[in-house]
Design a protein around this motif. Sequence first.
Motif, short mmCIF file in Angstrom:
data_model
loop_
_atom_site.label_atom_id
_atom_site.label_comp_id
_atom_site.label_asym_id
_atom_site.label_seq_id
_atom_site.Cartn_x
_atom_site.Cartn_y
_atom_site.Cartn_z
N SER A 136 0.56 -1.45 -0.07
CA SER A 136 -0.23 -0.13 -0.19
C SER A 136 0.70 0.58 0.04
CB SER A 136 -0.52 0.10 1.52
OG SER A 136 -1.31 -1.00 0.74
N ILE A 137 0.50 2.19 -1.10
CA ILE A 137 1.15 3.65 -0.69
C ILE A 137 0.81 3.77 0.38
CG2 ILE A 137 1.74 5.46 -2.38
CD1 ILE A 137 0.66 3.79 -4.42
N THR A 138 1.71 5.21 1.31
CA THR A 138 1.50 5.91 1.90
C THR A 138 3.22 6.72 2.30
OG1 THR A 138 2.88 4.36 3.98
CG2 THR A 138 0.41 3.94 3.85
N ASP A 139 2.54 7.83 2.66
CA ASP A 139 3.22 9.08 3.41
C ASP A 139 4.06 8.50 4.16
OD1 ASP A 139 1.49 10.27 1.81
OD2 ASP A 139 0.60 11.33 3.25
N GLU A 140 4.15 7.26 5.01
CA GLU A 140 5.02 6.97 6.19
C GLU A 140 5.75 6.24 4.92
OE1 GLU A 140 6.28 4.52 9.43
OE2 GLU A 140 4.42 4.62 9.54
N ARG A 141 5.67 5.19 3.93
CA ARG A 141 6.34 4.88 3.61
C ARG A 141 6.70 5.14 1.87
NH1 ARG A 141 2.65 -0.54 2.87
NH2 ARG A 141 2.95 -1.05 4.41
N LYS A 142 6.41 6.45 1.43
CA LYS A 142 7.02 7.20 1.01
C LYS A 142 7.99 7.96 1.54
CE LYS A 142 3.88 9.40 -1.89
NZ LYS A 142 2.49 10.02 -2.13
N GLN A 143 8.03 8.28 2.02
CA GLN A 143 9.47 9.05 3.70
C GLN A 143 10.92 8.24 3.25
OE1 GLN A 143 9.95 12.28 4.59
NE2 GLN A 143 7.65 11.90 3.62
N VAL A 144 10.90 6.72 2.53
CA VAL A 144 12.18 5.79 2.56
C VAL A 144 12.25 4.80 1.45
CG1 VAL A 144 12.12 5.26 4.91
CG2 VAL A 144 10.98 3.52 4.17
#
Length: 274
Positions: A117-125
């Motif tokens: 799932s695309i999440t803002d938290e994962r998009k940081q890394v």
Amino acid sequence: MKKALFTVLSCLLALTVSACGSSGQSQSTSGNDSSNGAAAPAESSAPAKEKYVFGTDATYPPFEFEKDGKYVGIDIDLLNAIAEAEGFEIEIKPMDFKGIIPGITSKQLDGAAAGISITDERKQVIDFSEPYYQAGLSLVVRADNETIKNPEDLKGKTIAIKKGTTGAKFAEELAQKYGAEIKYFDDSPAMFQEVVNGNADVTLEDYPVVSYKIAVDPNSNLKIVGDRLNGDYYGIGVAKGNEELLKKINDGLKKVQESGKYDEIIKTYLGEQK
């Protein structure tokens, strides 16, 4: 007379040296010059295809699972189609879902296709491709459970959940809000079994995953209750900053969608729905 004999011997010696030299030159030429004698085998001028290592969770049907010794599923088929469209090769590396994002950030993986799932938290890394599927979490209970219909019914209940997922984060929020207990597992089959065995009251899983499980296994002893809890989109994860691979994936995804191959893949595993 001696002088004449000497002259004849000199000529014979010269002819012998000349013949030997001619023979050596002929051997050398035929061995190295493809224009004289048999042509040397032509070397391939095609460059080797770029190869990328992608992680996946092979216990997550219909998106990725093992069948007859091969990895198949929506994500695997889609990734193969993208690689074919863009002219690169892939190596699939199965692992627990919780290890996938650390595998990308540590450069052990070039990317991953694992129902992420695309999440803002994962998009940081890590970086994500364009979204390719809308999933969304659902509450899943044992087939004979009539007490849980929605999140408000989770007070005092036990939730089974897979580590490192958006479902785990959502479950933690629900547990805090409604006073539920959480049990963590490494894969979906284990958490499903915990509910079937009665050791947990409910689990959270992406709707297409549990829907597929129930459809292909009439004896699953599970059912979905209530509406979807969110509307997560899946994306293919790529090591942050790898713009070349990200572009290949997005370009390939567009080609696969426009060609109708994407719809064909979805239909194979989920029927007509998207």
